[in-house]
Every structure is written in C-alpha cells, then in structure tokens.
Design a protein around this motif. Structure first.
Motif, mmCIF file in Angstrom:
data_model
loop_
_atom_site.group_PDB
_atom_site.id
_atom_site.type_symbol
_atom_site.label_atom_id
_atom_site.label_comp_id
_atom_site.label_asym_id
_atom_site.label_seq_id
_atom_site.Cartn_x
_atom_site.Cartn_y
_atom_site.Cartn_z
ATOM 1 N N PRO A 70 13.143 -13.278 -22.154
ATOM 2 C CA PRO A 70 13.765 -11.953 -22.180
ATOM 3 C C PRO A 70 14.037 -11.559 -23.628
ATOM 4 O O PRO A 70 14.167 -12.420 -24.506
ATOM 5 C CB PRO A 70 15.074 -12.158 -21.409
ATOM 6 C CG PRO A 70 14.820 -13.331 -20.524
ATOM 7 C CD PRO A 70 13.896 -14.231 -21.302
ATOM 8 N N LEU A 71 14.122 -10.269 -23.877
ATOM 9 C CA LEU A 71 14.298 -9.801 -25.250
ATOM 10 C C LEU A 71 15.504 -10.460 -25.916
ATOM 11 O O LEU A 71 16.590 -10.557 -25.338
ATOM 12 C CB LEU A 71 14.465 -8.284 -25.272
ATOM 13 C CG LEU A 71 13.211 -7.458 -24.974
ATOM 14 C CD1 LEU A 71 13.538 -5.977 -25.000
ATOM 15 C CD2 LEU A 71 12.085 -7.776 -25.957
ATOM 16 N N HIS A 72 15.291 -10.927 -27.165
ATOM 17 C CA HIS A 72 16.356 -11.541 -27.945
ATOM 18 C C HIS A 72 16.043 -11.307 -29.413
ATOM 19 O O HIS A 72 15.075 -10.613 -29.756
ATOM 20 C CB HIS A 72 16.462 -13.039 -27.628
ATOM 21 C CG HIS A 72 15.214 -13.822 -27.935
ATOM 22 N ND1 HIS A 72 14.036 -13.679 -27.234
ATOM 23 C CD2 HIS A 72 14.976 -14.768 -28.886
ATOM 24 C CE1 HIS A 72 13.120 -14.508 -27.720
ATOM 25 N NE2 HIS A 72 13.664 -15.163 -28.720
ATOM 26 N N GLU A 73 16.847 -11.885 -30.290
ATOM 27 C CA GLU A 73 16.721 -11.573 -31.716
ATOM 28 C C GLU A 73 15.395 -12.015 -32.312
ATOM 29 O O GLU A 73 14.945 -11.462 -33.327
ATOM 30 C CB GLU A 73 17.885 -12.193 -32.504
ATOM 31 C CG GLU A 73 17.933 -13.717 -32.497
ATOM 32 C CD GLU A 73 18.588 -14.265 -31.230
ATOM 33 O OE1 GLU A 73 18.677 -15.510 -31.121
ATOM 34 O OE2 GLU A 73 18.998 -13.475 -30.355
ATOM 35 N N ALA A 74 14.727 -12.982 -31.697
ATOM 36 C CA ALA A 74 13.454 -13.473 -32.242
ATOM 37 C C ALA A 74 12.250 -12.997 -31.432
ATOM 38 O O ALA A 74 11.156 -13.552 -31.572
ATOM 39 C CB ALA A 74 13.481 -14.997 -32.317
ATOM 40 N N SER A 75 12.424 -11.981 -30.599
ATOM 41 C CA SER A 75 11.320 -11.527 -29.744
ATOM 42 C C SER A 75 10.107 -11.062 -30.540
ATOM 43 O O SER A 75 8.972 -11.312 -30.141
ATOM 44 C CB SER A 75 11.799 -10.402 -28.825
ATOM 45 O OG SER A 75 12.643 -10.893 -27.812
ATOM 46 N N ALA A 76 10.333 -10.372 -31.644
ATOM 47 C CA ALA A 76 9.202 -9.883 -32.438
ATOM 48 C C ALA A 76 8.325 -11.039 -32.898
ATOM 49 O O ALA A 76 7.088 -10.991 -32.787
ATOM 50 C CB ALA A 76 9.706 -9.075 -33.633
ATOM 51 N N GLU A 78 8.179 -14.051 -31.542
ATOM 52 C CA GLU A 78 7.603 -14.688 -30.368
ATOM 53 C C GLU A 78 6.364 -13.930 -29.891
ATOM 54 O O GLU A 78 5.327 -14.526 -29.559
ATOM 55 C CB GLU A 78 8.648 -14.741 -29.255
ATOM 56 C CG GLU A 78 8.219 -15.523 -28.036
ATOM 57 C CD GLU A 78 9.327 -15.632 -26.995
ATOM 58 O OE1 GLU A 78 9.021 -16.089 -25.863
ATOM 59 O OE2 GLU A 78 10.479 -15.274 -27.294
ATOM 60 N N ILE A 79 6.460 -12.610 -29.874
ATOM 61 C CA ILE A 79 5.336 -11.772 -29.452
ATOM 62 C C ILE A 79 4.187 -11.875 -30.444
ATOM 63 O O ILE A 79 3.015 -12.038 -30.055
ATOM 64 C CB ILE A 79 5.809 -10.320 -29.277
ATOM 65 C CG1 ILE A 79 6.691 -10.212 -28.025
ATOM 66 C CG2 ILE A 79 4.630 -9.353 -29.216
ATOM 67 C CD1 ILE A 79 7.404 -8.885 -27.877
#
Length: 273
Positions: A70-76, A78-79
C-alpha cells in the motif's frame, strides 16, 4: 481468460507459462498483511524485490504483475525498482480513496499497466470516482480482505450479494479489464472452481488468480509427477472456459442461481461453527 500464478520461483514460473498460464505475479505486499491475515491460512508472501528481475528473466514474454505495498513514503522507489526489474503490470492493494489510486497511477506514469486491487469498504464506496481515471487499466476485486471488511463469513459472499456484479458493471462502463478472487481446481474448493469460472465468464472477467490447490503436489510431494498434474489441471481450466462460453442465457442464469445457493449454504455452515 488469463490465469495468474503467484510465484517467485523462476523455474516454476517458466513451466507455468509453458502450460498456458498468461500472467505471473510476484507479490511484494507485506505492510500490514500479517496483522490482517495472520492465522487465517491465507497466503502471506515472502517474496523480495530481487525476485522481480529473476521472474522476468525466466518469462521474458509473459505478463509480469508485481503487487506492491500500500502507498507509503517509499512507494516511488518501490515502483521505480519494480519497473526497472521488468514488471509489466503493477497492482496497488489496500487503498481507501480515489486520491490514493490517482497518486499510484501518477507514480507509475505510463511505464507499466496499472491494476487497482479493490479490497476495502472505502474503495468500494469510492469506486465511481477512481474507476474513471484514464491512467488506470484494470480493476481486480480481492475477496479475502473485502469480505472481512464487509463483515461476511465466506470470501465469495460479495459474489452472491451483487457486490462483484456492481464492480464488473463499472469496469465495463469505464472500459477497464476486470477480475476477482481466486479459483480452485475445477472440482475442488468450498465453491468449486467450475462454478467460480462460470461466474467469471458471466461477468466478463478476464483474469483470475490460481489458488494453492494447483500447487498442492509440488509443495507437499515434490518427488511426485506434479508437473504432469499441474499441466493437466491448467488444460482442464482452458477447456472449461471454452465449454462455459457456449452456454445459453438460461444456462448462465441457472448457474448464477446455483452459485448463490452454494455460497449461501457455505456461509451458513461457517456461521454455525
């Protein structure tokens, strides 16, 4: 109909694709999952980001879905890492608002196909808002978490009470691909795979996750001829799709009513335990 095999084993991924599985999924979702599903006997992944590149090397031409956190501070990051490693599709789980889906598709920025995994009450209520996002490619209903959020006993109850029908209708209106839940072998499961498959075809679903029943011999009896069994079960699924696609409207309706009856009976039995 695309069948999805969840695995981080490159050899098994390649074998599944040779058997006719169209999509491989590497499941990186871990945030909060143990708290939600620990002790329930559901699949909790031990996959790691490095598995994405290994899977892509094993299946260079197949669709490769990566379920992120789920979206979190490191999502960018991770994606970005998943896409750089070869993901063709990214799936966002456990979101609760249209803003979250909008942020997700903005981070992907057209570099991969985007899948919204609907598994919360809030996501269901805000469906019309986020389903219309042009950059969203696909809607998938996650029945494990959704049925618990809705206070239901059996994971397929959202199929019996019209919730999945509603999502399918919105997906069709918005021109999105659509899928839901998991499927057991054709003649196994509390709701047999054949019944589930009929409902997928009725609703215009284009994909479904293969349950762990397809992996049973591989996991429990690795020295057995599990490859032949797996290949046969996938072939049976494809054949069933062809047969069920030829049903007349009256047969489709009878099968829908049968599914509702079976789901209701299972839910009642679970409530008595």
């Amino acid at each position: 109909m695309d069948f999805i095999q969840i695995t981080n084993d490159p050899d098994f991924a390649a074998f599944a694709v040779r058997c006719g599985v169209a999509r491989i999924m590497v499941d990186l979702e871990q945030h909060g999952k143990q708290e939600r599903q620990g002790g329930l006997g559901t699949f909790i992944s031990d996959h790691v980001p490095q598995d994405v590149a290994r899977a892509r090397q094993a299946v260079p031409k197949a669709a490769l879905i990566v379920r992120i956190n789920p979206l979190h501070e490191a999502s960018a990051n991770e994606i970005d890492q998943a896409i750089a490693s070869g993901a063709s599709h990214l799936m966002l789980p456990m979101f609760r608002s249209a803003d979250a889906v909008a942020q997700f598709v903005a981070l992907v920025a057209g570099r991969a196909q985007t899948i919204a995994l609907l598994e919360t009450r809030d996501a269901l209520q805000s469906l019309p808002q986020w389903a219309e996002l042009d950059a969203l490619d696909e809607i998938y209903v996650g029945l494990n978490d959704l049925h618990r959020e809705l206070g239901l006993r059996f994971m397929f109850q959202p199929l019996a009470d019209g919730v999945v029908d509603r999502v399918a209708a919105v997906a069709q209106q918005q021109g999105k691909r659509f899928g839901f839940g998991g499927i057991a072998r054709l003649d196994e499961g509390l709701l047999p795979g054949r019944v589930v498959l009929g409902e997928h075809l009725r609703l215009g679903s284009t994909s479904v996750i293969l349950s762990r029943t397809f992996n049973r011999e591989r996991i429990e009896a690795p020295d057995s001829d599990w490859r032949a069994i797996y290949a046969e079960e996938i072939e049976r699924l494809h054949h069933a799709v062809q047969v069920l696609a030829q049903r007349e409207p009256a047969e489709i309706e009878n099968d829908r009513l049968l599914a509702i009856d079976l789901i209701t009976r299972v839910a009642q039995s679970l409530g008595q335990r």
